[in-house]
Design an enzyme around this catalytic site. Structure first.
Site, PDB file in Angstrom:
ATOM      1  N   ASN A   1       0.910  -1.203  -0.079  1.00 39.33           N
ATOM      2  CA  ASN A   1      -0.053  -0.052  -0.052  1.00 39.33           C
ATOM      3  C   ASN A   1       0.868   1.208  -0.057  1.00 39.33           C
ATOM      4  O   ASN A   1       1.327   1.785   0.951  1.00 39.33           O
ATOM      5  CB  ASN A   1      -0.965  -0.138   1.300  1.00 39.33           C
ATOM      6  N   GLU A   2       1.186   1.733  -1.049  1.00 45.91           N
ATOM      7  CA  GLU A   2       2.096   2.834  -1.237  1.00 45.91           C
ATOM      8  C   GLU A   2       1.479   4.042  -1.228  1.00 45.91           C
ATOM      9  O   GLU A   2       0.186   4.201  -0.703  1.00 45.91           O
ATOM     10  CB  GLU A   2       2.560   2.871  -2.786  1.00 45.91           C
ATOM     11  N   PRO A   3       1.992   5.140  -0.728  1.00 43.18           N
ATOM     12  CA  PRO A   3       1.560   6.410  -0.613  1.00 43.18           C
ATOM     13  C   PRO A   3       0.401   6.600  -1.593  1.00 43.18           C
ATOM     14  O   PRO A   3       0.513   6.404  -2.871  1.00 43.18           O
ATOM     15  CB  PRO A   3       2.714   7.574  -0.882  1.00 43.18           C
TER      16      PRO A   3
END
Ligand code: F6R
Length: 261
Positions: free
Chosen positions: A173-175
């Site tokens: 879950n990236e930025p």
């Protein structure tokens, strides 16, 4: 104080824990080295497995890959070999997998889990769940929904293990990932791809995408352990535990979880 958040080489953990307490929004525990911290987590997992065994129940574990959980897995294997810890009542769900990537390829997280845990313990192969990176694009959405539903139908994850990426990702879950995100396909941040370059023998070989459990999927776990070993994680750990909750650093969403460490 330079090493304030370095969980690996803190010299006086008790003293520093006291100093850090006033800022932290995620409870932290400091260890002299990664091995001590990993043993602590492996012990907790083993106790939970045995407790469920005594009650004749299955336990559902959410597992991570990467360098952070390696010593936890080797300690669990040691307990299996030397202390009769059985994994016969364990169901696992891994956080993520690169896309596209064949599960048989050695860079895959499927391969990783077999190499560092599953091949060495008595887990029932049917109880292992790891996202697949070799689905067709058309299959991905329904596959992700089924993954999510399977966790829910089994009553949710009892314990979730996490590492943290330098982007602040948990799982992949990236930025930009929201607090209500679910299992889905994502695009990897370039920093994450750079950090994976060595494993893939060059950044040009690192996939651009991945399938990951969502932030919401992770937050539904009853108990969460997030590990960060080493100076290179100090800055992002500080931002995750002290900063305001924001999609820019998805790990900050752990701050509201009732049982995270
Ligand atoms: C791996 C995963 C990632 C890693 C993170 C830290 O399944 O979900 O979030 O935990 O990238 O990686 P390491 O432990 O290699 O520093």
């Amino acid at each position: 104080m330079k090493l304030k958040y370095d969980l690996r080489i803190i010299r006086h953990p008790k003293e520093l824990t006291y100093q850090i307490k006033s800022y932290e929004k995620i409870p932290i525990e400091l260890f002299d080295n990664a091995f001590d911290g990993s043993k602590h987590i492996a012990f907790r997992i083993a106790e939970a497995i045995k407790e469920k065994q005594r009650n004749g129940e299955m336990i559902k574990l959410g597992l991570a890959t990467g360098s952070s959980p390696l010593k936890v897995y080797s300690e669990l294997i040691r307990m299996y070999n030397q202390e009769n810890l059985s994994f016969s009542n364990v169901i696992t769900f891994n956080l993520d997998e690169y896309y596209p990537l064949d599960p048989k390829q050695q860079e895959s997280y499927n391969h990783f889990m077999n190499q560092y845990l599953f091949d060495h313990v008595d887990i029932v192969p049917e109880n292992i769940n790891i996202p697949l990176g070799n689905l067709s694009l058309e299959e991905v959405d329904s596959y992700c929904k089924d993954y999510e539903d399977k966790i829910d139908h089994l009553g949710g994850l009892d314990i979730q293990l996490l590492g943290i990426g330098r982007t602040g990702h948990i799982g992949f879950n990236e930025p930009g990932s929201t607090i209500n995100s679910k299992t889905r396909m994502v695009r990897l941040d370039n920093l994450t791809r750079r950090d994976a370059a060595q494993d893939f023998n060059g950044i040009e070989n690192v996939p651009y995408k991945a399938i990951t459990m969502g932030v919401e999927t992770i937050l539904k776990a009853k108990e969460i352990y997030i590990m960060a070993w080493g100076q290179h994680k100090a800055d992002i750990v500080k931002r995750a535990i002290e900063g305001n909750q924001t999609s820019d650093i998805p790990a900050t969403f752990l701050q509201d979880h009732p049982k995270v460490k």
